[in-house]
Design a protein around this motif. Structure first.
Motif, PDB file in Angstrom:
ATOM      1  N   PRO A  26      10.872  46.121  77.021  1.00  0.00           N
ATOM      2  CA  PRO A  26      12.297  45.761  76.986  1.00  0.00           C
ATOM      3  C   PRO A  26      12.984  46.093  75.662  1.00  0.00           C
ATOM      4  N   VAL A  27      12.256  46.025  74.563  1.00  0.00           N
ATOM      5  CA  VAL A  27      12.861  46.323  73.255  1.00  0.00           C
ATOM      6  C   VAL A  27      13.324  47.775  73.208  1.00  0.00           C
ATOM      7  N   VAL A  28      12.470  48.675  73.658  1.00  0.00           N
ATOM      8  CA  VAL A  28      12.831  50.095  73.690  1.00  0.00           C
ATOM      9  C   VAL A  28      14.020  50.313  74.620  1.00  0.00           C
ATOM     10  N   ALA A  29      14.011  49.641  75.761  1.00  0.00           N
ATOM     11  CA  ALA A  29      15.115  49.793  76.714  1.00  0.00           C
ATOM     12  C   ALA A  29      16.441  49.357  76.096  1.00  0.00           C
ATOM     13  N   LEU A  30      16.426  48.240  75.390  1.00  0.00           N
ATOM     14  CA  LEU A  30      17.655  47.758  74.754  1.00  0.00           C
ATOM     15  C   LEU A  30      18.121  48.721  73.662  1.00  0.00           C
ATOM     16  N   LEU A  31      17.181  49.283  72.917  1.00  0.00           N
ATOM     17  CA  LEU A  31      17.539  50.274  71.899  1.00  0.00           C
ATOM     18  C   LEU A  31      18.196  51.494  72.540  1.00  0.00           C
ATOM     19  N   LEU A  32      17.651  51.936  73.657  1.00  0.00           N
ATOM     20  CA  LEU A  32      18.191  53.112  74.339  1.00  0.00           C
ATOM     21  C   LEU A  32      19.587  52.844  74.890  1.00  0.00           C
ATOM     22  N   VAL A  33      19.760  51.686  75.499  1.00  0.00           N
ATOM     23  CA  VAL A  33      21.086  51.327  76.025  1.00  0.00           C
ATOM     24  C   VAL A  33      22.091  51.230  74.879  1.00  0.00           C
ATOM     25  N   ILE A  46      26.013  52.532  63.779  1.00  0.00           N
ATOM     26  CA  ILE A  46      25.208  51.764  64.740  1.00  0.00           C
ATOM     27  C   ILE A  46      24.326  52.702  65.550  1.00  0.00           C
ATOM     28  N   PHE A  47      24.910  53.821  65.974  1.00  0.00           N
ATOM     29  CA  PHE A  47      24.126  54.788  66.747  1.00  0.00           C
ATOM     30  C   PHE A  47      22.935  55.299  65.946  1.00  0.00           C
ATOM     31  N   LEU A  48      23.158  55.677  64.690  1.00  0.00           N
ATOM     32  CA  LEU A  48      22.074  56.231  63.880  1.00  0.00           C
ATOM     33  C   LEU A  48      20.935  55.229  63.713  1.00  0.00           C
ATOM     34  N   ILE A  49      21.283  53.965  63.530  1.00  0.00           N
ATOM     35  CA  ILE A  49      20.255  52.932  63.369  1.00  0.00           C
ATOM     36  C   ILE A  49      19.457  52.764  64.662  1.00  0.00           C
ATOM     37  N   LEU A  50      20.166  52.652  65.777  1.00  0.00           N
ATOM     38  CA  LEU A  50      19.494  52.440  67.059  1.00  0.00           C
ATOM     39  C   LEU A  50      18.699  53.674  67.486  1.00  0.00           C
ATOM     40  N   PHE A  51      19.266  54.845  67.240  1.00  0.00           N
ATOM     41  CA  PHE A  51      18.576  56.080  67.620  1.00  0.00           C
ATOM     42  C   PHE A  51      17.319  56.269  66.780  1.00  0.00           C
ATOM     43  N   ALA A  52      17.405  55.918  65.502  1.00  0.00           N
ATOM     44  CA  ALA A  52      16.211  55.973  64.648  1.00  0.00           C
ATOM     45  C   ALA A  52      15.135  55.038  65.186  1.00  0.00           C
ATOM     46  N   GLY A  53      15.567  53.898  65.720  1.00  0.00           N
ATOM     47  CA  GLY A  53      14.612  52.967  66.322  1.00  0.00           C
ATOM     48  C   GLY A  53      13.922  53.559  67.533  1.00  0.00           C
ATOM     49  N   THR A  54      14.668  54.285  68.366  1.00  0.00           N
ATOM     50  CA  THR A  54      14.045  54.907  69.542  1.00  0.00           C
ATOM     51  C   THR A  54      13.042  55.980  69.124  1.00  0.00           C
ATOM     52  N   LEU A  55      13.372  56.735  68.087  1.00  0.00           N
ATOM     53  CA  LEU A  55      12.443  57.756  67.596  1.00  0.00           C
ATOM     54  C   LEU A  55      11.179  57.112  67.029  1.00  0.00           C
ATOM     55  N   PHE A  56      11.357  55.995  66.337  1.00  0.00           N
ATOM     56  CA  PHE A  56      10.204  55.278  65.783  1.00  0.00           C
ATOM     57  C   PHE A  56       9.272  54.817  66.903  1.00  0.00           C
ATOM     58  N   PHE A  57       9.837  54.219  67.942  1.00  0.00           N
ATOM     59  CA  PHE A  57       9.011  53.742  69.050  1.00  0.00           C
ATOM     60  C   PHE A  57       8.419  54.903  69.849  1.00  0.00           C
ATOM     61  N   LEU A 182       5.917  56.028  79.080  1.00  0.00           N
ATOM     62  CA  LEU A 182       7.358  55.924  79.312  1.00  0.00           C
ATOM     63  C   LEU A 182       8.037  57.289  79.330  1.00  0.00           C
ATOM     64  N   GLY A 183       7.256  58.341  79.112  1.00  0.00           N
ATOM     65  CA  GLY A 183       7.838  59.674  79.080  1.00  0.00           C
ATOM     66  C   GLY A 183       8.541  59.944  77.757  1.00  0.00           C
ATOM     67  N   PRO A 184       9.268  61.040  77.668  1.00  0.00           N
ATOM     68  CA  PRO A 184      10.002  61.386  76.437  1.00  0.00           C
ATOM     69  C   PRO A 184      11.306  60.595  76.341  1.00  0.00           C
ATOM     70  N   PHE A 185      11.178  59.267  76.234  1.00  0.00           N
ATOM     71  CA  PHE A 185      12.346  58.394  76.396  1.00  0.00           C
ATOM     72  C   PHE A 185      13.396  58.556  75.303  1.00  0.00           C
ATOM     73  N   SER A 186      13.021  59.130  74.162  1.00  0.00           N
ATOM     74  CA  SER A 186      14.032  59.348  73.120  1.00  0.00           C
ATOM     75  C   SER A 186      15.067  60.387  73.552  1.00  0.00           C
ATOM     76  N   LEU A 187      14.786  61.098  74.648  1.00  0.00           N
ATOM     77  CA  LEU A 187      15.761  62.041  75.202  1.00  0.00           C
ATOM     78  C   LEU A 187      16.689  61.386  76.222  1.00  0.00           C
ATOM     79  N   LEU A 188      16.403  60.145  76.586  1.00  0.00           N
ATOM     80  CA  LEU A 188      17.237  59.485  77.598  1.00  0.00           C
ATOM     81  C   LEU A 188      18.712  59.421  77.200  1.00  0.00           C
ATOM     82  N   PRO A 189      19.052  59.128  75.934  1.00  0.00           N
ATOM     83  CA  PRO A 189      20.480  59.069  75.590  1.00  0.00           C
ATOM     84  C   PRO A 189      21.246  60.359  75.867  1.00  0.00           C
TER      85      PRO A 189
END
Length: 231
Positions: A26-33, A46-57, A182-189
């Motif tokens: 769920p944490v990754v999902a919330l970051l992606l949303v 805000i985007f840069l912070i959240l997107f960096a989080g998705t890349l980290f995960f 979860l696949g390449p989820f950092s591409l979901l955005p």
């Protein structure tokens, strides 16, 4: 406007990928949303912070691929291929087939183009399913035309932002590999944003009967996908 709200809802939540991620992390999902919404609303910091989080995960949850290791079977194939080189090209063949740099570059290239394969996102990689990777349909195929048009429109309006949103995770995935449940989820955005942009354009243009028809078809496709999908 209702068109924006509907496009946002379908683009972000109208796919099984985000719900699979919610189910497993769920944490990754919330970051992606959050990253998708921040990019859409142009909240850059805000985007840069959240997107960096998705890349980290993405990095932390991926089984990192050894770019130079060859299995016994792969070594056997390499030896067969080396024998196919003429005697005067043996040294070239060894560099191309055995050199760690060449092997690593080949794997990086393979990873990169695997994640560019549109079939992976709309058709569960059919008919090129990969060995050792659980394939699943990430976005319903009915959204593919909207994604394509939305990508064109996004690149036209915000070329550097859109390209950066796509290339950053592609570069990371090319190096670390694709072994992630979860696949390449950092591409979901980027997929969600492009779909939202395409849908929004359609909804603003279409008359009510076309919108209703699309929603019915979308619902039927989602039911079809859910019926054979395992979470």
């Amino acid at each position: 406007m209702w068109q924006k709200r509907l496009a946002l809802g379908i683009g972000i939540f109208g796919n099984l990928w985000i719900w699979r991620i919610f189910n497993l992390n769920p944490v990754v999902a919330l970051l992606l949303v959050g990253a998708t919404l921040a990019f859409y609303k142009n909240f850059k910091i805000i985007f840069l912070i959240l997107f960096a989080g998705t890349l980290f995960f993405q990095f932390k949850t991926t089984n990192i691929q050894d770019l130079t290791h060859l299995t016994n079977d792969q070594q056997r194939v390499v030896q067969i291929r080396l024998k196919a080189y003429p005697y005067w090209a043996t040294s070239i063949g060894k560099w191309l087939e055995v050199s760690p740099k060449a092997i690593a570059l080949g794997r990086i290239r393979q990873n990169f183009f695997e994640n560019l394969d549109i079939n992976q996102y709309f058709f569960a990689t059919h008919p090129r399913q990969r060995v050792g990777i659980t394939e699943f349909e990430k976005f319903p195929y009915i959204l593919l035309p909207f994604f394509i048009y939305g990508t064109y429109k996004s690149v036209k309006q915000k070329p550097w932002h859109t390209v950066g949103l796509a290339l950053t995770p592609l570069a990371l995935l090319a190096v670390i590999g694709n072994q992630n449940p979860l696949g390449p989820f950092s591409l979901l955005p980027i997929f969600a944003i492009s779909t939202i942009v395409g849908l929004e354009a359609f909804l603003k243009w279409a008359k009510k009967p076309y919108v209703v028809t699309f929603l019915i078809l979308f619902g039927l496709v989602m039911i079809q996908i859910i019926s054979y999908e395992n979470f």
